[in-house]
Design a protein around this motif. Structure first.
Motif, mmCIF file in Angstrom:
data_model
loop_
_atom_site.group_PDB
_atom_site.id
_atom_site.type_symbol
_atom_site.label_atom_id
_atom_site.label_comp_id
_atom_site.label_asym_id
_atom_site.label_seq_id
_atom_site.Cartn_x
_atom_site.Cartn_y
_atom_site.Cartn_z
ATOM 1 N N ASP A 254 1.198 -1.542 0.379
ATOM 2 C CA ASP A 254 -0.386 -0.125 -0.238
ATOM 3 C C ASP A 254 0.803 1.804 0.049
ATOM 4 O OD1 ASP A 254 -2.648 -1.279 0.061
ATOM 5 O OD2 ASP A 254 -2.761 -1.579 2.487
ATOM 6 N N GLY A 255 2.221 1.203 -0.259
ATOM 7 C CA GLY A 255 3.107 2.174 -0.278
ATOM 8 C C GLY A 255 3.343 2.579 1.162
ATOM 9 N N GLY A 256 3.944 1.837 1.842
ATOM 10 C CA GLY A 256 4.352 2.321 2.543
ATOM 11 C C GLY A 256 5.103 1.035 2.154
ATOM 12 N N VAL A 257 5.672 1.422 4.462
ATOM 13 C CA VAL A 257 7.214 -0.143 4.989
ATOM 14 C C VAL A 257 6.716 -1.056 5.284
ATOM 15 C CG1 VAL A 257 9.549 0.276 6.138
ATOM 16 C CG2 VAL A 257 8.864 2.098 4.484
ATOM 17 N N VAL A 258 5.930 -0.606 7.209
ATOM 18 C CA VAL A 258 5.235 -1.388 7.970
ATOM 19 C C VAL A 258 4.396 -0.571 8.729
ATOM 20 C CG1 VAL A 258 6.605 -0.174 9.468
ATOM 21 C CG2 VAL A 258 6.144 -2.032 9.428
ATOM 22 N N ASN A 259 3.317 -1.233 8.649
ATOM 23 C CA ASN A 259 1.796 -1.092 9.616
ATOM 24 C C ASN A 259 2.042 -1.375 11.276
ATOM 25 O OD1 ASN A 259 -1.065 -0.566 9.905
ATOM 26 N ND2 ASN A 259 -1.474 -1.393 7.952
#
Length: 480
Positions: free
Chosen positions: A164-169
């Motif tokens: 989703d375009g990030g690194v870690v949630n």
């Protein structure tokens, strides 16, 4: 010595654990296997609502609308019909076999150990993987809430996975760990928290309806079935994710007061209440904003309220409700997963660590922390879209088995005490199987391939580990 002709060899016997044995081993008619009966009917209904209402309606509504358009109302109704037929079956089996194993135990009592293990394996999708998916949805609404309150939100790098375009949630991991902490403290505390959150989330959805219907435009519902019958089916397969969790009620069979009566009643109340809410929310959302706009916005409910009220305050209230609602789903579904693993562990099909109950809190504490840590990993790095269809098809497969189990138990145990009987037997469970298969078809061939691979892995795990360690064949030694 002459070998017997193949036709004369006895057919292999299914490893079936009779219902009375399941009940006796769990202590379901007594105090439970170290568990305490603390949940009444109201708490059980709240637990069911807590397990159901969450990501599916607050986040997943946009995906269903994108597939079906305004006819998403029919999609929710079709998904509800599937659930109703299966709910009848869960109600009958939950009243007849009031133990913690839910559909796993029902399959063990009717269709044999191999099928039961694969049901338990599929429940890793419904209860385990869905925890990850729900936690990802929680992260989205947390950002919406922060934006409404302070005009700031977490950066994508820390609030979304790579897909989703990030690194870690990180928020998704946090909500799972918080739920585990509450579950370990005790069922009474968890049930109270779930009840409070269930009442709050219903109130928030009613508030949304009151606001959204003030901006309702009938023209937004026309043309109605913009994507035809195929769109309705595809939308129903996605909408079904919104109903996942109602069967978690049957995982509480050993911690509910008077389970033979309260479990069936709670199931039927939950399905009826949730269906009315979902259909009303879908109509209000599309009527207030239009199908194209709703289908393009993951946090659509907050955005609709913001537009109608011309303020971010109302949307912030909805976002707060979504944060609470989705957190309660994480709590309830994690509870269900730990109880399934607990039942499988008692039978020797998974390691014994999952059946240990803390004498202090009367909860499977180690089990709970293992579940939390394992499913926090996909929550941190996976996309919501990547797991919804796989979770849905696994859940539908389990529900199809439960409908078959009703027929099998009627034939094998006709005299067994049943506090509820499915209406229109055998048409009801047969229709339940048919609707489940129809919605499974709507998930698409790619999902079917993933699910087939998942079942192959499960079969190998059973063949290499579970079959030889089964306590049905080799009972555990006293004190083990």
């Amino acid at each position: 010595m002459r070998r017997p002709h193949p036709a004369s060899r006895p057919a292999p016997q299914l490893r079936i654990k009779p219902p009375r044995q399941l009940i006796a081993e769990s202590g379901a008619d007594l105090e439970g296997h170290g568990l305490r009966r603390t949940m009444g009917l109201f708490q059980l209904v709240c637990f069911g609502v807590g397990a159901i209402v969450g990501t599916g309606i607050f986040v997943g509504l946009s995906d269903s609308v994108a597939k079906a358009g305004p006819a998403v109302v029919l999609s929710f109704a079709l998904a509800a019909v599937t659930c109703v037929f299966t709910a009848f079956s869960f109600a009958e089996l939950g009243g007849a076999i009031p133990v913690s194993g839910s559909s796993y135990s029902f399959a063990y009592a009717t269709l044999g150990e191999r099928t039961a293990f694969l049901v338990g394996w599929c429940l890793l999708l419904e209860y385990g993987v869905s925890v990850s998916a729900v936690a990802v949805g929680w992260s989205q609404y947390l950002n919406e809430l922060l934006n409404s309150l302070v005009g700031w939100q977490l950066p994508d790098a820390l609030s979304a996975g790579p897909g989703d375009g990030g690194v870690v949630n990180l928020p998704a991991v946090v909500v799972i760990l918080l739920a585990a902490t509450l579950l370990v403290r005790g069922v009474r505390e968890s049930a109270r928290a779930t009840a409070a959150m269930a009442v709050l989330k219903i109130g928030i959805l009613l508030l949304f309806l009151a606001i959204a219907f003030t901006a309702f435009q009938a023209g937004h519902l026309s043309p109605f079935a913009t994507h035809g019958a195929g769109g309705v089916t595809a939308g129903a397969s996605l909408a079904f994710f919104s109903y996942i969790g109602f069967d978690a009620i049957t995982t509480a069979g050993e911690e509910v007061k008077n389970p033979r009566k309260n479990v069936p009643i709670a199931i039927m109340i939950c399905i009826g209440l949730v269906t009315l809410l979902y259909c009303a929310v879908a109509v209000a959302a599309i009527g207030g904003l239009g199908a194209d706009a709703v289908g393009d916005k993951p946090a659509a409910l907050s955005l609709i309220v913001n537009q109608v009220t011309d303020s971010t305050v109302g949307g912030g209230v909805i976002a707060f409700g979504a944060v609470v609602a989705i957190a309660s789903v994480v709590l309830a579904v994690m509870y269900g997963q730990t109880r399934i693993l607990m039942s499988m562990s008692r039978d020797g099909l998974v390691p014994r660590v999952f059946e240990r109950v803390s004498p202090k809190t009367a909860t499977p504490a180690v089990n709970t922390w293992i579940v939390a840590l394992v499913f926090a990993v996909p929550a941190a790095f996976a996309s919501l879209d990547a797991v919804v269809n796989l979770t849905t098809i696994g859940t539908l497969a389990v529900m199809a088995v439960v409908n078959v189990a009703v027929v099998a138990l009627r034939r094998s145990e006709p005299e067994l005490k049943r506090s509820f009987r499915v209406p229109l037997y055998p048409a009801s469970p047969i229709l339940g199987v048919g609707f489940c298969l129809y919605l499974m078809y709507g998930t698409g061939w790619a999902t079917w391939l993933q699910f087939a691979a998942f079942l192959v892995v499960g079969s190998l795990v059973y063949a290499c580990y579970g079959r030889s360690r089964s306590r049905l064949v080799a009972p555990a030694a006293p004190g083990a």
